[in-house]
Each structure stands twice: as structure tokens, then as C-alpha cells.
Scaffold this active site. Sequence first.
Site, PDB file in Angstrom:
ATOM      1  N   PHE A  34       7.357  22.489 -15.589  1.00  0.00           N
ATOM      2  CA  PHE A  34       8.539  21.611 -15.607  1.00  0.00           C
ATOM      3  C   PHE A  34       8.585  20.657 -14.431  1.00  0.00           C
ATOM      4  CE2 PHE A  34      10.010  25.793 -17.406  1.00  0.00           C
ATOM      5  CZ  PHE A  34       9.776  25.437 -18.712  1.00  0.00           C
ATOM      6  N   GLU A  39       7.995  15.625 -22.953  1.00  0.00           N
ATOM      7  CA  GLU A  39       9.243  15.277 -22.274  1.00  0.00           C
ATOM      8  C   GLU A  39      10.237  14.502 -23.146  1.00  0.00           C
ATOM      9  OE1 GLU A  39       8.112  14.667 -17.727  1.00  0.00           O
ATOM     10  OE2 GLU A  39       6.502  14.078 -19.073  1.00  0.00           O
ATOM     11  N   ARG A  67       0.195   9.720 -32.478  1.00  0.00           N
ATOM     12  CA  ARG A  67      -0.431  10.722 -33.331  1.00  0.00           C
ATOM     13  C   ARG A  67      -0.080  12.131 -32.859  1.00  0.00           C
ATOM     14  NH1 ARG A  67      -5.483  11.968 -36.264  1.00  0.00           N
ATOM     15  NH2 ARG A  67      -5.141   9.906 -37.082  1.00  0.00           N
ATOM     16  N   ILE A 115       0.708  24.422 -19.185  1.00  0.00           N
ATOM     17  CA  ILE A 115       1.958  24.969 -18.640  1.00  0.00           C
ATOM     18  C   ILE A 115       2.852  25.459 -19.771  1.00  0.00           C
ATOM     19  CG2 ILE A 115       1.877  23.648 -16.511  1.00  0.00           C
ATOM     20  CD1 ILE A 115       3.729  21.585 -17.727  1.00  0.00           C
ATOM     21  N   GLY A 116       2.189  25.840 -20.867  1.00  0.00           N
ATOM     22  CA  GLY A 116       2.936  26.293 -22.033  1.00  0.00           C
ATOM     23  C   GLY A 116       3.003  25.212 -23.090  1.00  0.00           C
ATOM     24  N   LYS A 152       0.648   9.822 -27.678  1.00  0.00           N
ATOM     25  CA  LYS A 152       1.528   9.373 -26.596  1.00  0.00           C
ATOM     26  C   LYS A 152       2.058  10.520 -25.748  1.00  0.00           C
ATOM     27  CE  LYS A 152       3.340   5.128 -28.696  1.00  0.00           C
ATOM     28  NZ  LYS A 152       4.558   4.507 -29.267  1.00  0.00           N
ATOM     29  N   GLY A 153       1.905  11.741 -26.218  1.00  0.00           N
ATOM     30  CA  GLY A 153       2.440  12.877 -25.448  1.00  0.00           C
ATOM     31  C   GLY A 153       3.854  13.187 -25.888  1.00  0.00           C
ATOM     32  N   LEU A 179      -1.188  15.744 -32.609  1.00  0.00           N
ATOM     33  CA  LEU A 179      -2.440  16.490 -32.702  1.00  0.00           C
ATOM     34  C   LEU A 179      -2.238  17.841 -33.369  1.00  0.00           C
ATOM     35  CD1 LEU A 179      -3.700  15.754 -29.081  1.00  0.00           C
ATOM     36  CD2 LEU A 179      -4.600  14.760 -31.199  1.00  0.00           C
TER      37      LEU A 179
END
Lengths: 341, 755
Positions: free
Chosen positions: B257, B722, B645, B482-483, B718-719, B647
Site C-alpha cells: 500500500f 489503485e 487490457r 504485494i498481493g 494500464k495497471g 491480463l
Amino acid sequence: MNSFTFTQAPGVAAAVREHAAHEGAAYLGGGTNLVDLMKENVARPAHLIGLKHLPLAAIESTPDGGLRLGALATNADTAYHPEVEKRYPLLAQAILAGASPQLRNMATNGGNLLQRTRCYYFYDLATPCNKREPGSGCSAIGGYNRVCGILGTSESCIATHPSDMCVALAALEAVVRVSGPNGERTIEFADFHRLPGDTPERDNNLQKGELITALDLPANGFSQRFSYLKLRDRSSYAFALVSVAAALELDGNTITAARLALGGVAHKPWRDPEAEALLIGQPATADTFGRAAARALAGARGYGPNTFKIELARRAVVRALRQATEMTPAPDDNAFQNSNP
Amino acid sequence: MSQTIARPPDIHLGTDYIGRPTSRVDGPAKVTGAAKYAAEFNVPGRYYGVVVSSPVTKGKITKIHSAPVLALPGVVQVFSHENAPALASLDKSYKDDGALGGSPFRPLHAPRILFSQQPVALVVAETFELARYAAFILKIDYEAEPHATDLETQRDAGFEPGKGKFGFQPPPAPRGNAKQAYEQAPHRHEAEYTHLAQHSNPMETFATTVEWLGDGNKLNIYDKTQGAHNVQRYITKVFGLSKDEARVVSKYTGGGFGGGLRPQYQVFMAVLAALELKHSVRVSLTRQQMFSLGHRPHTLQYLRLAADDHGALQSVRHAALAETSQFENFTEDVVSWSGLLYQCENVKLDYRLARIDANSPIDMRAPGAATGSFALECAMDELAYKAGVDPLAFRLLNYAERDQNENKPFSSKKLRECYHQGAAKFGWENRNPAPRSTREGPLLVGYGMATGCWHASQQKAAAKARLTADGRLTVSSASNDIGTGTYTIMTQIAAQTLGLPLEAVTFVLGDTSLPEAPLQGGSWTAASVGTAVKNTCDELAKKLLGLAQKMDDSPLAGVGFEDVQFVDGQIRRNDDITQSVVIRDVLQASGEEKLEVESGATPDTAKQLPYSMHSHNAVFVEVKVDEDLGTVHVTRVVNAVAAGRILNPKTARSQVLGSVVWGIGMALMEESVMDHRIGRYMNHNFAEYHIPVMADIHDIDVVLVEEEDDIVNPLGVKGIGEVGLLGVAAAVANAVYHATGKRVRDLPVSIDKLL
Ligand SMILES: Cc1cc2nc3c(=O)[nH]c(=O)nc-3n(C[C@H](O)[C@H](O)[C@H](O)COP(=O)(O)OP(=O)(O)OC[C@H]3O[C@@H](n4cnc5c(N)ncnc54)[C@H](O)[C@@H]3O)c2cc1C
Ligand code: SF4
């Protein structure tokens, strides 16, 4: 945590003897509060006396039609005991509103009565606290006291007793059975916990070395009309900001018997005989409840961050009495609370 | 051609893993306890170090009474500024990759106390229990000085931080004339939005086990971190060690986090003790000590918005004042979102810091945006009401087609689809706009919504791939999980690129002996490490094809890399897939034991630069409020996310679910409350710092909106770690308003604020 010695006591008399024989001895129930306090260095017993082998885990009917709860029965076994569920559902509800399933599986009935306040400062050795260190001062007054009390407070301490179970026990007028160096005795629940006065280091009226052996519930469990309403910062696993145990008997719409106890507001489960008296003989209406609530909170005093508790408690009393009358679960808290166990 | 990831083939292929819901490959290790965390490496004979924290907020240590503690049999040493060895002297040696502007805190360096719970000593003993006891009885004398910890009293002490830490951009210059436009507009709203500090508190507390290897100063450092190389660089610079001497390992991280973006003081202390004592040492922090670390800063935000009669935004003013420490400037992007999310010609954004006597804040999940979007999105809701426009319609009306802060087009932006799909799934059209209009029995029901936006970025990363004769592929990169699911998605990418079954592929991470990866943060790991893994596996595939072509009678002889595909354990010709070679056979035929490639990926900045790259989301929330008692339950959430995308829809969904839970906590519960008389957070434990429990969480629906983007990176990702958090707190607060008619602008929306 300091170094300590440990014995597992084989019986009640042996436990009491062990206690008398060791300076700084403490009984160990489920350990869910005491061990935490030891890790924080708030409690520093030199000798621990394990109670696991004491024959005090039974829950049995008493000859006078009541129920005896062994001091070592767990909170979970108590709440789910068929006799408790049937005859004292208010108590079952209160226990299940507290802590988490894991904690209730460990916590004992005796330990629950003796759990200590959750006042932030009590837990933090970096701050003055009269309860932890008599004479050092009360940090909660003038500080962050969201969890602290509004009734029966003193200049020395404004802490609350955090138990849910005890609020129901107070409403039900349980009797505490103890065994000590001077033999056995019983203590009325109303006389068990203390107000802080100028000795906030003393939470209750147990004498040194006294062991709780059982809690006796009187025959009347108010199983027809009752409510335990708990308000807190999340839906489960949080101590009460305010809680109310309400129990009524009605004749038609007229109240014939009433019990009212508040949690999260004082150094002990708070009962106000005058507020209860205002209910008796009156119709079970919002007006009546409002008058009783106003009476119960009449002497309340806020300390800033916790001042909201006065209004919250007033509303909670009204709601709990209504719920007890109608026997409807609380529209939100109880509904969600039921998913808790 | 190697299996291209950007456009999956129409026929379903067995090893086509990307985009397929895939269970965590590290799941079994985690649930069986085989996964080892930093404090679980039981290196033989280790000592235990327990950190002593200052009860004083400001002042200095005058004396440390070590003697009685050292006299206890089994106590090995008490480390403090009095006896710590001389270490690197310049600030720059203490600056890690996540360092801020200013002068980093140096543990055990000087008698000066800069914040409450500052670590002041490390007591080392042969057992944990003894170390803990000795730490308790260690007497330290302090000289306290007056402190100031309340940001409220520092309102006039704000300053512009300029450039601070890596990646931080000061707010864009004003455009148009926000003040004039505001004064002329018919619908106006101004208010202040606030929240106190919040601590991220991952379940695993910070811990380090240092294994003393005896050979010179060689150490294995098992650390809880989000960046093994970052910790290694810090440790080597501070202690003057070589990389070879300081290997940092972080295989599993029980939540990060952001807290692990910088080396925390326990790793410094554990290494110091190990080097001084020439012995293995473990140091782990307590939950209470977790409240001595960085945090989301207490922030005051002023929002002033205006719209015309058609609901078009005329003016945006957003000014934030946030706390920082006395020694560093913690900066995060709180306000730029207000110039980015909506089309508006008149925008003025300000970001200032003020110093208090507390530890420096640190990035905490969606740093800055979580803070800024709460204020902006609540203010947008308030203005929508004033302009008489539905809050969703209001946002669509002011939809930004272009990034006006940077004056660039978006590489892709499917926020409109998020609005539409989210609203449809939620049933937004059933909403009666009037506050207090909807009841369910005694409860007031409210619907609220909000928007979020987060950077899509990529960092440089390296990876290594090794194929062995038994057909097993091992891919490695010193990233972290990190999970988030890093282990799993990297395994998927590698398996698909080489056409191998998932079970034949192992991904290894969290070790400085591996090729370097960026800090695990910023939602950039999938893009950065993913692209590195893809490139590396492509190169391995090319080598493999070369070997395959040398096989006797190879059906692949003479074809180019583009003319073959790697699927189902085979290399096949595109023009005739029956012409194939089994991958396992290739190495065996070649006589090579293994094939190894080390490569990586850097962002294609020339391609990226003309574009603004962001992920977006739209959150819809239903609350039920018991008005008499002030209790709020978030009964339904739909979170529609467009993050390029996807994954792995399974782990992506988990990320968003976790974000929603986090957002509910931010909205209703979380706050680290200081007693300013003593300058200390007082609710420093999990009984009193509330985060949601199961009973607080009801229906959560995650919509992963399809979004193609060939600018951001070759994978088009793009991730998603968060963005899902953004808007949740605002949507809850907006729903509470819709239910009750009450605006709570100071988080959390706790019982007392609704009475
Ligand atoms: C995170 C958390 C949340 C919690 N939330 C709630 C909540 O919401 N509501 C609530 O009511 N409670 C809550 N609790 C408190 C919990 O109910 C108590 O910790 C528990 O009831 C204590 O019982 P125990 O047997 O574990 O006591 P112990 O920890 O063993 O003992 C507590 C004290 O009682 C003494 N003692 C124990 N047994 C006896 C005996 N037979 N005779 C004399 N002395 C004795 C011990 O010496 C000690 O001083 C919570 C606890 C935790 C840790
Ligand atoms: S209220 Fe009581 S327990 Fe809390 S700080 Fe004051 S004295 Fe201590």
C-alpha cells in the site's frame, strides 16, 4: 512484558491459595484482555494462575428457577447455550454483539466482567493516566476521548467499562458469586463495578484474591420483550460507543416492568432506577420512552470529542425501548449484527 | 510469428493465458503457510532486536541508561546514537528511490527527537521475550521541547514545495481566469473538504531478518519491502557495503500500500546490529510502531466551482494544504485531477505544504488522487445539485475529450463507457434526484456516484528467462507481489509468449540477485515488468526457433520468426499448423542443457510523449442510513473501471474489490487521531483504528470496461491496483447526502457527524 511464573490451578481453593501466596498474582481466564495488557506493559503480574482446570465451566439451572453461568464457561458457549437462548435472549444478544467469534471462543464469563477500559491513554505508557498510574493525571480529559464516558465521571477519570455482556447482566440483575481468602460471598451486579471517583485504579469491588466462580441469573429473563442495541464505528468487532439493554413487560400497551441499562457511557453498566420508574404504569409510546431517556441522560456531561454520545444515547434508549415493545430487530444494526456470529 | 498479445487469435488456444481468469499461482503457498515473510526466515542462532520508540514528540535524548539492561544475562547490546558506528555522512547516501526533497531521517544518528514514536534505540537479545522486556525497562531521559502537530494551526505557514520526489509534478499553471469566471457564473459552490492522517497498516508489520553469512560482511537481508533493489542501494550506500555483501530478498509481502516504497527503519537497525555483532538478527515492528511510519497526510482542500445555466463548468479552483515533516517535503498530486477530469477553460490549482512535528508522510494507495478526488467529486456533486443537473449527466456534460493540463489527447479513454455500463448495472436511472426522497422502512436510501483517474505509466525493467531441457521455463525479475497478483500475471505472459502450459512456467521475484525491476508501486508493475517479461520471452523464442531450424528435416527450416507461432508446447508454421516442432524436443535435439536470455523493456517515450495516459473509473454507491442513530451501511457498489487490457480478470477484480473495501473504510471509518497536546496518534491499534470488517461489506460489482491502447506499452495494460479506490469515498459521501440531505465534508462520515 515482564517475566512471570505460571501455575495451572487444580481447583478453586487451590487457586485462591496460590493467589494469596504470591505478591502480584493474577488469575488467567481466556487471556484475551490480560495477555494484551501484559504485552503493552500495562499489566505486569509476577505470577499467573491458570483457571482452565477449575470445574467452573457449567451452565445449570438453579433451584429458584434461575440459571447459573460458570465463570469459566466461554462467552460463545454461554451465548449459544439453549437455556440462555430461550430464557435470556437479551444476554445472548449482548454477548454476540461483542468482540469477534474467535475472541468469544476464548473469553470467559469471569474475565468479561473484569476486562479493563479501552481508553486510549490507559493503553499507552507514554501518557499520564490515573487508572494505570494513580496520581499521574487523566489525559482523556481535554484530550481525545471519543470512547470515554458521559455519566458518573469524575475529575480523576472518565473511562468506560467496555463490556457488552455486562450491560445485559446489569439489566437482568445478575448476582456475582465469588470465592476468596475469606470464603465465599455474593455481590449484586449493580454493586459489582464502581464509579471512578478518586480511585479510578479500582474497577470493581472485588477484594484482593477473590475469584469469580459464577454468575446467577434470576428467574425472570424478560424473554418476551427485550432489545440489545449497540452503536459503534463499524458493524462488528468494535466496542460500543453507546449500547442499550432494554427489557419490558407489558399489560396491553401499559408497561408493568422495565429494565434499562446503558453501556459505553460510564465506568460501569449504567442503570437509573428513576428512568425505569418513569416507564412503569405508562403507555409504551414514544413520549414515554423519550421521558425515560431524558431522565437517564439528565446528569450527562460531554468532554468534547465524546459529547455526541449524550444525544446518541438518548436516541438509542428510545429506539431500544421501541424495539423491545414491538420486538422488531433494529432496522439496521441488528439486521447486520445478525450476520456477525 | 510469436503469439502477439495485442490481438489474440480467433481460435481458442490452450496456452492463450492472457485475459483468462487465472487463480493465483502463489495461492497454495500462501494458504498452506509455505510462503515465507520477512520475519519468518528462521536463520539459525539469530538474535532479536526490539525497537524502543520515543514517548516525546520533540526535544532531545539526554541520557540512555543502558547498564542495567546490559547486565541482564542474554541481552547482547543496546544500540543508540551513543554507540552507533560512524556511517555515511551525506544526506544523499540516505536518499532511496522513494526519497523526498529534504533531509532523510537517519535512525540512531543524533539525540534529536523529531516525532513521537521516533525509534531511539534497538535492544538486542538472545530471545525475543528478553529483548522485549529489556526494551521496556530501558530508561531514557529526554528533554522535551514544545511541539506543533496540528495542521489546522499551520494554515498560514503553507509553502510551495516545488519539485520533490521522483515523478512529482507541481500543479499546472493556471488557465483562463478562474476567479472572474466564478463571479460571473449563475451556479456556484465553494467549500472545504478535509481528512486527518490515515495509516495504511498492511497486515504484515514491517520486519527484517538479516542472516550473517560470515564471509567478510556478507548478508542476506530478508525484508518487507516493495523494492528489493531500492533497499539494497540504500543499505550499500549507508553502510558502505558492496552489492555482493547485501543481498535483499522479499519473496512475499503481506500488503504494501505504499509503506514499502521506502526502506523503513527496521531494516537499517537490523543491518546495523548484524554488522556490529557479526551475527544474524531479526527486527519486527509492533502494530503500534506501524503508526510511527509514513501515512496519508492530513489535508485541507478548498474547492470552488461554477457552472452556467446549461450545466457547463465555468470555473475550477482547487487548493490543497497538506502536512509534511520538519525534515522532508512529502509531495503528492492532489489537485491536478481537477484540471484533467472535466472540460473547463478557467482553472487555478494550488498545492502547498506546512510543517508539523510528525514523521514524513509516505505514498499510500493512489496517493494524492484519493485525497483530491474525494474533494473534487463531492464538490462536483454539490454543484450538480445547485445547477439542477443529475450528477451523472453533469459529468457527461463536462466530459474532457482532451487533457487540458498538458494539452494532449488521451492515448485512450473509455470513461464514458464506464459511466454508461456502471449506471446501467447499478440502476442509476431509478434514482429520484431529491434528497431524502427514498425510504425503505425506517431507513433512508441514497444513491451517489463519483469518478476517478490515475496515471498509466511504465518504468524501465529487466528480466531473465531460462528454458531447460525438461521443458520448464523459469522467468525472473526482482519485482514484488504485494498481493496484487504479479506472480500470476507474469507467469501467464511468459507461458503464452512461449506457448507453454502454465504449470511448466515459474516466475521468480523479490531478490536482488535477479534482474532489476522498478519499485512495486504506481500501478506500473504490469506494464513495466510485464513488457520486460514479454520481450525477454520473445527473444528466447527467437533463439529457440533458430535451434529448431537446425534440427534434422526441420519443418520450420527457412521460415521467419513472424511466420511461426508458439502454442500448446509447439512451434508451428502459420501457413500450415500441422508443420510443427515440439518445444521440449528442440533443446534435447540441440544437445543444449538450457537456453537463457536476459533482456528488458524501457518505455517508448517517443511514442508515449504526445499522449496523456490514464486509467479511469466510475463508482456508483447505494447507502442505507438510519437517520436517528447516524449509522450508514454501504449496501451496493458498482465500480466500472477502464484500465486498458486486463491480463487476468480474476486478480484484476480482486484488486478492485479490495479498493472498494478500502474506499468504504476511507469514507466511514479511517482516521489517525492525534492528541496535539502530546503530538501523538492515540488510536494506534487495530481495535481503535477502524477498517471495514465483513459485516460492513455487502454487494460489490466490478465492471471491467474493454479498452484498447497501443500507445501505453506493447501489452496495452494500464495497471489496476489503485484506480479502483478513486471516487469510492466521494460516492459514499454523495450517497449519504442523497439519503439524508446532509453534506459531510470532513472524512470519515462517522455516527457523530450525522446525528
Ligand atoms: C480486539 C478486541 C475486541 C473486543 N471487543 C469487545 C466488544 O465489542 N465487547 C465486549 O464486551 N468485549 C470485547 N472484547 C473484550 C473481551 O470480551 C474480553 O477480553 C474478554 O471477555 C475477557 O475474558 P478473558 O477470559 O479472556 O479474560 P482474561 O484476559 O483472562 O482476564 C481479564 C481479567 O479478569 C481476571 N479474571 C479472569 N477470570 C477471572 C475469574 N474467574 N475470577 C477473577 N478474576 C478473573 C484476570 O486476572 C484479568 O484481570 C474485545 C477484546 C478484544 C481483544
Ligand atoms: S479516563 Fe481514566 S483511563 Fe482514561 S486517561 Fe483518564 S484516568 Fe486514564
